[in-house]
Design a protein around this motif. Structure first.
Motif, short mmCIF file in Angstrom:
data_model
loop_
_atom_site.label_atom_id
_atom_site.label_comp_id
_atom_site.label_asym_id
_atom_site.label_seq_id
_atom_site.Cartn_x
_atom_site.Cartn_y
_atom_site.Cartn_z
N LYS A 1 -12.14 -9.20 -7.82
CA LYS A 1 -11.70 -8.42 -8.98
C LYS A 1 -10.23 -8.01 -8.86
O LYS A 1 -9.85 -6.85 -9.01
CB LYS A 1 -12.60 -7.21 -9.19
N VAL A 2 -9.40 -9.00 -8.59
CA VAL A 2 -7.98 -8.80 -8.38
C VAL A 2 -7.29 -8.46 -9.70
O VAL A 2 -7.53 -9.10 -10.72
CB VAL A 2 -7.36 -10.08 -7.75
N ASP A 3 -6.45 -7.43 -9.69
CA ASP A 3 -5.70 -7.04 -10.88
C ASP A 3 -4.39 -7.81 -11.01
O ASP A 3 -3.89 -8.00 -12.11
CB ASP A 3 -5.38 -5.54 -10.85
N GLY A 4 -3.81 -8.22 -9.88
CA GLY A 4 -2.55 -8.94 -9.90
C GLY A 4 -2.36 -9.68 -8.59
O GLY A 4 -2.95 -9.33 -7.58
N VAL A 5 -1.52 -10.71 -8.63
CA VAL A 5 -1.30 -11.56 -7.47
C VAL A 5 0.18 -11.51 -7.08
O VAL A 5 1.05 -11.66 -7.93
CB VAL A 5 -1.69 -13.03 -7.78
N ILE A 6 0.43 -11.29 -5.81
CA ILE A 6 1.78 -11.35 -5.27
C ILE A 6 1.89 -12.58 -4.39
O ILE A 6 1.09 -12.76 -3.48
CB ILE A 6 2.13 -10.09 -4.45
N GLU B 1 0.82 -1.21 0.00
CA GLU B 1 0.00 0.00 0.00
C GLU B 1 0.85 1.26 0.00
O GLU B 1 0.42 2.28 -0.52
CB GLU B 1 -0.98 -0.04 1.17
N ASN B 2 2.07 1.20 0.54
CA ASN B 2 2.97 2.35 0.48
C ASN B 2 3.45 2.62 -0.94
O ASN B 2 3.95 3.70 -1.23
CB ASN B 2 4.18 2.15 1.39
N GLN B 3 3.30 1.63 -1.82
CA GLN B 3 3.74 1.77 -3.20
C GLN B 3 2.58 2.10 -4.14
O GLN B 3 2.73 2.07 -5.35
CB GLN B 3 4.44 0.50 -3.66
N GLN C 1 -9.47 -22.35 -5.72
CA GLN C 1 -9.74 -21.36 -4.67
C GLN C 1 -9.08 -20.03 -5.01
O GLN C 1 -9.67 -18.97 -4.85
CB GLN C 1 -9.26 -21.86 -3.31
N LEU C 2 -7.85 -20.08 -5.52
CA LEU C 2 -7.16 -18.86 -5.94
C LEU C 2 -7.95 -18.16 -7.04
O LEU C 2 -8.17 -16.94 -6.99
CB LEU C 2 -5.74 -19.18 -6.42
N GLY C 3 -8.40 -18.92 -8.03
CA GLY C 3 -9.18 -18.35 -9.12
C GLY C 3 -10.48 -17.72 -8.64
O GLY C 3 -10.87 -16.66 -9.12
N LYS C 4 -11.12 -18.37 -7.68
CA LYS C 4 -12.36 -17.83 -7.12
C LYS C 4 -12.10 -16.51 -6.40
O LYS C 4 -12.87 -15.56 -6.54
CB LYS C 4 -13.00 -18.84 -6.19
N LEU C 5 -11.01 -16.44 -5.64
CA LEU C 5 -10.67 -15.19 -4.95
C LEU C 5 -10.39 -14.08 -5.96
O LEU C 5 -10.84 -12.95 -5.79
CB LEU C 5 -9.47 -15.40 -4.03
N ILE D 1 -4.33 -3.97 -1.12
CA ILE D 1 -4.54 -5.38 -0.83
C ILE D 1 -6.04 -5.58 -0.65
O ILE D 1 -6.67 -4.95 0.18
CB ILE D 1 -3.78 -5.80 0.44
N VAL D 2 -6.62 -6.47 -1.46
CA VAL D 2 -8.07 -6.67 -1.39
C VAL D 2 -8.44 -8.02 -0.77
O VAL D 2 -9.55 -8.19 -0.30
CB VAL D 2 -8.74 -6.52 -2.78
N VAL D 3 -7.52 -8.98 -0.80
CA VAL D 3 -7.80 -10.30 -0.23
C VAL D 3 -6.47 -11.03 -0.04
O VAL D 3 -5.47 -10.69 -0.69
CB VAL D 3 -8.75 -11.12 -1.14
N ASP D 4 -6.47 -12.01 0.86
CA ASP D 4 -5.30 -12.85 1.02
C ASP D 4 -5.70 -14.30 0.80
O ASP D 4 -6.88 -14.63 0.78
CB ASP D 4 -4.67 -12.68 2.41
N ASN D 5 -4.72 -15.14 0.63
CA ASN D 5 -4.96 -16.57 0.46
C ASN D 5 -4.07 -17.34 1.44
O ASN D 5 -3.50 -18.36 1.11
CB ASN D 5 -4.68 -16.99 -0.99
N LEU D 6 -3.95 -16.79 2.63
CA LEU D 6 -3.08 -17.36 3.64
C LEU D 6 -3.81 -18.40 4.48
O LEU D 6 -4.99 -18.25 4.78
CB LEU D 6 -2.54 -16.27 4.56
N GLY D 7 -3.09 -19.43 4.89
CA GLY D 7 -3.69 -20.45 5.74
C GLY D 7 -4.15 -19.91 7.07
O GLY D 7 -5.11 -20.39 7.65
N PHE D 8 -3.48 -18.88 7.57
CA PHE D 8 -3.88 -18.27 8.83
C PHE D 8 -4.64 -16.97 8.59
O PHE D 8 -4.89 -16.21 9.51
CB PHE D 8 -2.66 -18.02 9.73
#
Length: 132
Positions: free
Chosen positions: A67-72, A2-4, A58-62, A8-15
């Motif tokens: 409406k994710v523009d890119g994934v990090i 966000e400083n750049q 699951q990644l594709g659904k997120l 961040i609109v969503v995460d895909n983290l186990g926690f």
């Protein structure tokens, strides 16, 4: 991120979001509900064999839902399990036409400047793609 200038609109983290994607059924006996959750209902994790299709779906659904523009994707240096996950994600994202950035980080903050530069370039490339 966000400083750049990114968001961040969503995460895909186990926690993170995956930990609350499925709730334990409160109508069942507590022990049965917990067992059902851990063995049948819990979202697939990287460490689970033969779940790559489920994880990529699951990644594709997120990506679609938010409406994710890119994934990090970020992994700790020398983590073979997440290196394989990044490899799978790379092919999946390319097939779907979704820009991705793979980061390899360490336990110490020595590479923060390099990571900041890479994220900044990724965010700028996303913004330039949207303006086309």
């Amino acid at each position: 991120m966000e400083n750049q200038g990114g968001q961040i609109v969503v995460d895909n983290l186990g926690f993170g979001s995956r930990s609350s994607a499925v709730l334990i059924d409160e109508e069942k006996a507590p022990l049965d509900a917990i067992i059902d959750y851990y063995f049948d209902e819990m979202p697939a994790a990287t460490r689970q064999m033969h779940t790559q299709d489920e994880r990529l779906d699951q990644l594709g659904k997120l990506v679609e839902d938010y409406k994710v523009d890119g994934v990090i994707s970020s992994r700790i240096y020398m983590c073979d399990m997440w290196a394989f996950e990044q490899y799978l994600m790379r092919g999946y994202l390319a097939e779907k036409g979704i820009p991705g950035l793979e980061l390899e980080v360490d336990y110490v903050p020595d590479s923060q400047g390099q990571i900041r530069t890479r994220v900044q370039a990724f965010v700028e490339s996303l913004k330039s793609q949207k303006n086309l």
